[in-house]
Design an enzyme around this catalytic site. Structure first.
Site, PDB file in Angstrom:
ATOM      1  N   HIS A 149      -9.734  50.267 -13.067  1.00  0.00           N
ATOM      2  CA  HIS A 149      -8.975  50.489 -14.317  1.00  0.00           C
ATOM      3  C   HIS A 149      -9.447  51.768 -14.979  1.00  0.00           C
ATOM      4  O   HIS A 149      -9.054  52.864 -14.545  1.00  0.00           O
ATOM      5  CB  HIS A 149      -9.137  49.232 -15.193  1.00  0.00           C
ATOM      6  CG  HIS A 149      -8.311  49.231 -16.448  1.00  0.00           C
ATOM      7  ND1 HIS A 149      -8.238  48.171 -17.300  1.00  0.00           N
ATOM      8  CD2 HIS A 149      -7.524  50.181 -16.997  1.00  0.00           C
ATOM      9  CE1 HIS A 149      -7.453  48.456 -18.316  1.00  0.00           C
ATOM     10  NE2 HIS A 149      -7.012  49.687 -18.163  1.00  0.00           N
ATOM     11  N   ASP A 152     -29.891  60.903 -22.549  1.00  0.00           N
ATOM     12  CA  ASP A 152     -29.918  60.950 -24.023  1.00  0.00           C
ATOM     13  C   ASP A 152     -29.060  59.852 -24.639  1.00  0.00           C
ATOM     14  O   ASP A 152     -29.289  59.444 -25.787  1.00  0.00           O
ATOM     15  CB  ASP A 152     -29.391  62.308 -24.511  1.00  0.00           C
ATOM     16  CG  ASP A 152     -30.473  63.394 -24.457  1.00  0.00           C
ATOM     17  OD1 ASP A 152     -30.115  64.578 -24.559  1.00  0.00           O
ATOM     18  OD2 ASP A 152     -31.666  63.037 -24.307  1.00  0.00           O
ATOM     19  N   HIS A 164     -10.478  52.732 -25.815  1.00  0.00           N
ATOM     20  CA  HIS A 164     -10.080  52.653 -24.407  1.00  0.00           C
ATOM     21  C   HIS A 164      -9.316  53.932 -24.065  1.00  0.00           C
ATOM     22  O   HIS A 164      -8.428  54.346 -24.813  1.00  0.00           O
ATOM     23  CB  HIS A 164      -9.182  51.452 -24.177  1.00  0.00           C
ATOM     24  CG  HIS A 164      -8.574  51.404 -22.800  1.00  0.00           C
ATOM     25  ND1 HIS A 164      -9.328  51.534 -21.652  1.00  0.00           N
ATOM     26  CD2 HIS A 164      -7.283  51.229 -22.381  1.00  0.00           C
ATOM     27  CE1 HIS A 164      -8.537  51.439 -20.598  1.00  0.00           C
ATOM     28  NE2 HIS A 164      -7.295  51.261 -21.012  1.00  0.00           N
ATOM     29  N   TYR A 206     -33.536  48.765 -23.103  1.00  0.00           N
ATOM     30  CA  TYR A 206     -33.789  47.409 -22.585  1.00  0.00           C
ATOM     31  C   TYR A 206     -33.570  46.370 -23.686  1.00  0.00           C
ATOM     32  O   TYR A 206     -34.240  45.365 -23.734  1.00  0.00           O
ATOM     33  CB  TYR A 206     -35.211  47.259 -22.024  1.00  0.00           C
ATOM     34  CG  TYR A 206     -35.506  48.187 -20.868  1.00  0.00           C
ATOM     35  CD1 TYR A 206     -36.619  49.006 -20.871  1.00  0.00           C
ATOM     36  CD2 TYR A 206     -34.622  48.268 -19.791  1.00  0.00           C
ATOM     37  CE1 TYR A 206     -36.863  49.875 -19.823  1.00  0.00           C
ATOM     38  CE2 TYR A 206     -34.853  49.134 -18.744  1.00  0.00           C
ATOM     39  CZ  TYR A 206     -35.984  49.932 -18.759  1.00  0.00           C
ATOM     40  OH  TYR A 206     -36.214  50.794 -17.722  1.00  0.00           O
ATOM     41  N   HIS A 241      -7.973  56.538 -20.466  1.00  0.00           N
ATOM     42  CA  HIS A 241      -7.864  56.736 -19.020  1.00  0.00           C
ATOM     43  C   HIS A 241      -8.309  58.168 -18.725  1.00  0.00           C
ATOM     44  O   HIS A 241      -7.687  58.877 -17.962  1.00  0.00           O
ATOM     45  CB  HIS A 241      -6.450  56.462 -18.525  1.00  0.00           C
ATOM     46  CG  HIS A 241      -6.134  55.000 -18.456  1.00  0.00           C
ATOM     47  ND1 HIS A 241      -5.544  54.403 -17.378  1.00  0.00           N
ATOM     48  CD2 HIS A 241      -6.345  53.997 -19.340  1.00  0.00           C
ATOM     49  CE1 HIS A 241      -5.394  53.107 -17.585  1.00  0.00           C
ATOM     50  NE2 HIS A 241      -5.869  52.845 -18.777  1.00  0.00           N
TER      51      HIS A 241
END
Ligand SMILES: O=C(CO)[C@@H](O)[C@@H](O)COP(=O)(O)O
Length: 230
Positions: free
Chosen positions: A169, A120, A95, A227, A97
Site C-alpha cells: 500500500h 535522527d 497518509h 525503545y 502515496h
C-alpha cells in the site's frame, strides 16, 4: 478548540502535503483528533487540494460517524481512527502515496537505518507491515489496514518511530498534531529516497552501527527516548 479551529488546522496540514509535493490529485489525507471532544477532523474524500476549503473538512466521532460536515470523509477514515484508539498519545495522522516510501511498501521491505539522517528521527528500521490476510482483505479493509499497523507496533513505541509503510500500500505517519504528522511524512519520503539511492549505489551498504544510531536519536530526542522509554 472549536470545530472551526480544528478544521482550519487540518485544512492547513492537508495543504502542506501538496506544498511538499507528497501527493498528486486527490491522493493522501491528514486528520487531527480532539480527544476532549472525542472527534476527528479529516480531509473529505475525492476532493482535489486546489478545490478544498476549510469548511469542507469533515468531523467524525471515533466510531466513524459524521458529526459535522456535508461531504463524505476520506475512505481511509477507519484507518486513522483505529490508530487514534490504539495509540493514545498521538494527535495527528497523515497518509500519502509518496513515491519512494510507496516503492519500499510495494517491495514489502522495511527501510533500514543506513545513515544519521534516518537515525535522527527513527531508532531502527522504518517498519513495513505484513501483508493483509485473505480474511482481512475480505473484512473491513480500512479497519484491517489499521490492524496491520498496530500489529507491527505491538512491541514498539509509536513515539519512537512515528512512521510506517503498509505492505503493498503506502505510508502512514503520525505526530502530536496534524502538522507534525505531515512533517514526519516529508521526512519519511526523504529518508526513503536516500535509502533507495544508497542501495542503488551499493546494494550491500551497511546499516548504521547501533552506538551511532543511539547517539543520534538521543541527541535529538533526549535521554531514554528510544525503545519506548519516552
Ligand atoms: O492516496 C490514495 C490513492 O490511492 C488513497 O489512499 C486516497 O486517495 C484516499 O482517497 P480519499 O481520501 O477517500 O480521497
Amino acid at each position: 478548540m472549536s470545530y472551526k479551529e480544528l478544521k482550519r488546522e487540518v485544512f492547513e496540514a492537508n495543504m502542506e502535503l501538496q506544498r511538499r509535493n507528497l501527493v498528486i490529485y486527490t491522493f493522501g489525507n491528514v486528520s487531527q483528533i480532539d480527544r476532549d471532544k472525542g472527534v476527528v477532523a479529516i480531509k473529505p474524500s475525492g476532493v482535489a487540494y486546489e478545490d478544498m476549503k476549510p469548511e469542507d473538512i469533515v468531523v467524525v466521532d471515533l466510531e466513524n460517524t459524521v458529526v459535522e460536515g456535508s461531504m463524505r470523509p476520506s475512505s481511509d477514515t477507519k484507518t486513522h481512527t483505529h490508530l487514534y484508539r490504539a495509540f493514545d498519545s498521538i494527535g495527528g495522522v497523515t497518509h500519502t502515496h509518496s513515491t519512494y516510501a510507496t516503492a519500499w511498501a510495494q517491495a514489502r521491505q522495511s527501510i533500514p537505518c543506513l545513515g544519521t539522517t534516518h537515525a535522527d528521527y527513527v531508532h531502527g528500521d522504518i517498519t513495513c507491515t505484513r501483508d493483509l490476510t485473505d480474511d482481512q482483505v475480505n473484512g473491513d479493509y480500512e479497519e484491517e489496514t489499521g490492524v496491520q499497523i498496530t500489529d507491527a507496533y505491538a512491541e514498539r513505541d509509536p513515539n519512537a518511530a512515528p512512521m510506517v509503510i503498509v505492505a503493498g500500500h503506502a505510508p502512514f505517519t503520525w505526530g502530536k498534531d496534524a502538522a507534525q504528522s505531515v512533517y514526519h511524512a516529508a521526512l519519511l519520503e526523504e529518508i526513503a529516497r536516500m535509502a533507495y539511492l544508497t542501495r542503488t549505489l551499493d546494494p550491500h551498504a551497511a546499516v548504521l552501527k547501533q552506538a551511532v544510531m543511539d547517539k543520534h536519536y538521543l541527541r535529538k530526542h533526549g535521554k531514554n527516548a528510544y525503545y519506548g522509554q519516552s
